[in-house]
Write an enzyme that holds these catalytic residues in place. Structure first.
Site, PDB file in Angstrom:
ATOM      1  N   CYS A 141      -0.412   2.279  -4.692  1.00 64.01           N
ATOM      2  CA  CYS A 141      -1.175   3.499  -4.931  1.00 64.01           C
ATOM      3  C   CYS A 141      -0.269   4.708  -4.723  1.00 64.01           C
ATOM      4  CB  CYS A 141      -2.369   3.582  -3.990  1.00 64.01           C
ATOM      5  SG  CYS A 141      -3.692   2.401  -4.356  1.00 64.01           S
TER       6      CYS A 141
ATOM      7  N   HIS B  61       0.861  -1.172   0.000  1.00 61.65           N
ATOM      8  CA  HIS B  61       0.000   0.000   0.000  1.00 61.65           C
ATOM      9  C   HIS B  61       0.905   1.232   0.000  1.00 61.65           C
ATOM     10  CE1 HIS B  61      -3.742  -2.126   0.487  1.00 61.65           C
ATOM     11  NE2 HIS B  61      -3.323  -2.737   1.584  1.00 61.65           N
TER      12      HIS B  61
END
Length: 247
Positions: free
Chosen positions: A132, A89
């Protein structure tokens, strides 16, 4: 007026060892095992010595890159290039370790630059980042409109002892544009990694041409998130000085 002769192609020497390190946070990232399997298949086909570390903390991201650098510098044989895959992430410029702490991507890139890794000085260093880079979502646009022009850069040369900049010979391949979400299927893996592996194992050619094909395929793909169609494309940042072939 006659055109200038074509530039002679300079190619990176890929006859030596090819090394790959994958650092992947699997926590709350369903589908990442499919990506790891695909990468393992790709590195085997391309003749890379590949190492995978699962669930590194933020500090372990640093430690594993440092070990990777020290192991390369300690080798007696010739090292041709290195791939580093970072999956976690994240948000712009940051990755989240298994412990929830953030690590700066730039600090990870520093470990293998021309100053800090002698084995890779002047050699290609390819970073693949599946994470991301923000919260924005791209619904897509209708094709049309003019393309922006390229900026012109002045190139300075010297006749003295050759030196190279600290940050050349690097290729950063991001799964999405700055500020945007990167998509991952909870069973099939990420669109980015799966597409990249397909192209890198199916085709031979300069890596930047292969990445153009990756971008084309991703741009054509229709992704559905929360019932809405989305678009995503990778971002490629290159300071390569020569042409890089993987075969």
């Amino acid at each position: 007026m006659s055109s200038p002769p074509p530039l002679e192609e300079e190619v990176y020497d890929m006859s030596g060892a090819r090394l790959a390190l994958t650092l992947c946070v699997t926590k709350a990232r369903e589908g990442c095992e499919a990506d790891l399997d695909a990468l393992e298949r790709m590195f085997a086909k391309l003749g890379f010595e590949s190492t995978t570390k699962r669930d590194p903390t933020a500090q372990q991201f640093h430690e594993e890159l440092k070990k990777f650098q020290e192991a390369m510098d300690a080798r007696q044989d010739f090292v041709s290039c290195a791939f580093v895959v970072l999956m976690a992430h994240g948000r712009e410029g940051l990755l989240k370790g298994e412990d929830g702490q953030m690590v700066e991507l730039q600090q990870l890139f520093e470990a293998l630059n021309n100053k800090n890794c002698l084995a890779l000085r002047g050699k290609p260093k390819v970073y693949i980042i599946q994470a991301c880079r923000g919260e924005q979502r791209d619904p897509g646009e209708s094709l049309g409109g003019a393309s922006p022009g390229d900026d012109q850069l002045a190139l300075l040369t010297t006749d003295t002892v050759q030196t190279i900049p600290t940050y050349t010979d690097a290729l950063h391949i991001y799964s999405t544009m700055e500020g945007y979400i990167a998509y991952r299927h909870d069973q099939d893996g990420s669109c980015f990694i799966q597409t990249l592996v397909d192209v890198f194992t199916e085709y031979q050619g300069p890596i930047l041409e292969l990445l153009t094909e990756v971008t084309r395929r991703m741009a054509e793909a229709e992704l559905i998130q929360e019932g809405k169609p989305r678009k995503v494309n990778p971002e490629i940042q290159s300071t390569l000085r020569k042409v890089l072939y993987l075969y």
